[in-house]
Design an enzyme around this catalytic site. Structure first.
Site, short mmCIF file in Angstrom:
data_model
loop_
_atom_site.label_atom_id
_atom_site.label_comp_id
_atom_site.label_asym_id
_atom_site.label_seq_id
_atom_site.Cartn_x
_atom_site.Cartn_y
_atom_site.Cartn_z
N ARG A 98 26.63 98.59 -37.34
CA ARG A 98 27.44 98.71 -36.11
C ARG A 98 27.42 97.30 -35.55
O ARG A 98 26.39 96.82 -35.11
CB ARG A 98 26.81 99.72 -35.17
CG ARG A 98 27.33 99.72 -33.73
CD ARG A 98 28.74 100.25 -33.65
NE ARG A 98 29.25 100.25 -32.27
CZ ARG A 98 30.04 99.29 -31.77
NH1 ARG A 98 30.39 98.26 -32.51
NH2 ARG A 98 30.48 99.38 -30.53
N HIS A 101 27.88 93.55 -30.52
CA HIS A 101 28.74 93.96 -29.40
C HIS A 101 27.92 94.06 -28.14
O HIS A 101 26.68 93.98 -28.17
CB HIS A 101 29.40 95.31 -29.71
CG HIS A 101 28.41 96.47 -29.77
ND1 HIS A 101 27.61 96.70 -30.86
CD2 HIS A 101 28.09 97.44 -28.86
CE1 HIS A 101 26.85 97.77 -30.64
NE2 HIS A 101 27.12 98.24 -29.43
N HIS A 103 28.16 96.12 -23.95
CA HIS A 103 28.85 97.08 -23.10
C HIS A 103 28.90 96.52 -21.68
O HIS A 103 27.85 96.23 -21.09
CB HIS A 103 28.14 98.43 -23.11
CG HIS A 103 27.91 98.94 -24.50
ND1 HIS A 103 28.93 99.36 -25.31
CD2 HIS A 103 26.77 99.06 -25.24
CE1 HIS A 103 28.43 99.74 -26.48
NE2 HIS A 103 27.13 99.56 -26.46
N GLU A 108 22.52 101.08 -22.55
CA GLU A 108 22.52 101.99 -23.71
C GLU A 108 21.10 102.49 -24.00
O GLU A 108 20.16 101.71 -24.10
CB GLU A 108 23.08 101.24 -24.93
CG GLU A 108 22.96 102.02 -26.23
CD GLU A 108 23.66 101.31 -27.39
OE1 GLU A 108 24.72 100.70 -27.17
OE2 GLU A 108 23.12 101.36 -28.51
N HIS A 147 23.96 93.33 -28.75
CA HIS A 147 23.12 94.02 -29.75
C HIS A 147 23.92 94.40 -30.98
O HIS A 147 25.15 94.40 -30.97
CB HIS A 147 22.43 95.24 -29.13
CG HIS A 147 23.37 96.23 -28.50
ND1 HIS A 147 23.91 96.04 -27.25
CD2 HIS A 147 23.85 97.41 -28.94
CE1 HIS A 147 24.69 97.07 -26.94
NE2 HIS A 147 24.69 97.92 -27.95
N GLU A 170 32.67 104.04 -26.07
CA GLU A 170 32.22 103.35 -27.28
C GLU A 170 33.39 102.63 -27.94
O GLU A 170 33.21 101.62 -28.62
CB GLU A 170 31.61 104.39 -28.23
CG GLU A 170 31.20 103.90 -29.59
CD GLU A 170 30.01 102.94 -29.59
OE1 GLU A 170 29.37 102.78 -28.54
OE2 GLU A 170 29.74 102.34 -30.64
#
Ligand code: MN
Ligand code: MN
Length: 392
Positions: A98, A101, A103, A108, A147, A170
């Site tokens: 993943r 990125h 947020h 999170e 992260h 997301e």
């Protein structure tokens, strides 16, 4: 021979009985209250509307699926009552990543349900972390921290993500491939210290979850001392390892900012209910509750004042939401113990249970309040029970 009860037929049979009974009493109570009693200021926040839907079937939703994994999301778009907390159920294949990125609007939190995951995280002070997580571990990344996640094998990993903002998406987060793809090539190349032509091989849009190279496996050799606890790291909390609070019908493992200092906006409870257990009537004075059923089934009753009460039943993969201060209980259903992962939008965990409340009052006062004898009041719990065991 009697048919063995499955979660499905238990849910179906009891729902029929409940729905007609509940709707009738709730309807009458709401009608009579609205004509007999003027609303006081505090009650105007919760006018006599029916309670909002408090269940969402995350597991049954469509979600996103790609080569390296899949993700199912629940936020206010799917589940309007859940304004303070959003969630994602994510699966990642061994080696897949993943991507890097952050947020913008939410911190999170995660709980590992299956497999092993590695995360890298960068904090504003420039400190980096590269941590491995296994089943029962929790991570927390403050809002905006960069992260990435990677499944370290040997099998697909599955984890539940929780975010401290119901508007979180997301699919609307800030990813490194998206950013570089839209930045002017001369600027991107200059910042990366490469030639503009070298950018040609970069993804043209957000990659999201990409296949990757398996990192070294999780170190699996335990300490010679077996149960010797390892120290907790900054972003990782080994929730399944903490000593639980034990109740007659189950256990609770609680993680708040007191145990996991970086977790400044949320707290969580891992609740295990034995077959036949009842998490008694209670409320949380300081926080909304968002829960995910990880295993087994349960029935939840929600009390919203003004005679408003709804009951619904939950299977694995389903999510529920209880507004701050609303009364509720959880009744275990089916032949398998039930496990819930519960999130609160406060770093402090608070609860008041009916037994705790009754134990903290004089018997005569309770007798007068309920219009019953002191002998009957004497049979009621005299201490906090929390989770009742199966009825004999
Ligand atoms: Mn993330
Ligand atoms: Mn609760």
């Amino acid at each position: 021979m009697k048919e063995k009860p499955t979660p499905q037929n238990i849910l179906f049979n009891r729902r029929e009985v409940l729905s007609s009974a509940m709707m009738t009493t709730a309807g009458i109570a709401a009608l009579s209250l609205s004509t007999e009693r003027p609303a006081v200021a505090a009650e105007r926040d919760h006018p006599f509307h029916p309670l909002e839907k408090f269940k969402y079937d995350l597991g049954a939703s469509q979600g996103w699926s790609g080569k390296g994994g899949s993700a199912k999301q629940v936020n206010v778009d799917q589940f309007p009552v859940s304004k303070s907390i959003a969630g994602v159920s994510m699966r990642v294949e061994p080696g897949a990543i993943r991507e890097l990125h952050w947020h913008a609007i939410a911190a999170e939190w995660a709980y590992i349900l299956e497999g092993n995951v590695r995360t890298t995280v960068i904090s504003p002070d420039g400190q980096a972390d590269d941590v491995y997580f296994s089943v029962g571990d929790v991570w927390y990344f403050p809002r905006g921290y960069g992260h990435a996640l990677q499944c370290v094998g040997p099998r697909t990993c599955h984890f539940l993500l929780g975010f401290d903002n119901g508007n979180f998406s997301e699919f609307g987060t800030f990813s490194i491939t998206d950013w570089l793809a839209v930045t002017h090539p001369a600027i991107a190349a200059r910042n990366l210290g490469i030639s503009v032509s070298a950018l040609a091989g970069f993804p043209k849009e957000e990659a999201y979850i990409v296949p990757g190279t398996l990192p070294p496996p999780v170190p699996s050799e335990p300490f010679r001392g077996g149960s010797v606890p390892t120290s907790q790291s900054v972003h990782k909390f080994r929730m399944a390892e903490v000593e639980p609070h034990r109740f007659p019908g189950g256990t609770e493992r609680v993680v708040t900012a007191a145990q996991f200092p970086i977790q400044t906006t949320m707290s969580a409870v891992l609740m295990h209910l034995e077959v036949g257990a009842l998490r008694e009537l209670h409320w949380h004075p300081n926080a909304d509750e968002w829960f995910y059923v990880a295993a087994g089934c349960c029935r939840v009753g929600l009390f919203g004042a003004h005679g408003r009460h709804v009951v619904d039943e939950f299977r694995p993969g389903q999510v529920g939401f209880v507004k701050q201060g609303f009364g509720h209980y959880i009744e275990q259903l089916g032949d398998e113990p039930t496990q819930l992962i519960i999130l609160f939008n406060s770093p402090v965990y608070q609860e008041i249970s009916l037994s705790k409340w009754l134990a903290g009052n004089p018997a005569q006062l309770i007798a007068d309040n309920l219009g019953v004898s002191q002998t009957l009041v004497d049979q009621m719990p005299k201490h906090w029970v929390g989770i009742f065991g199966a009825q004999k």
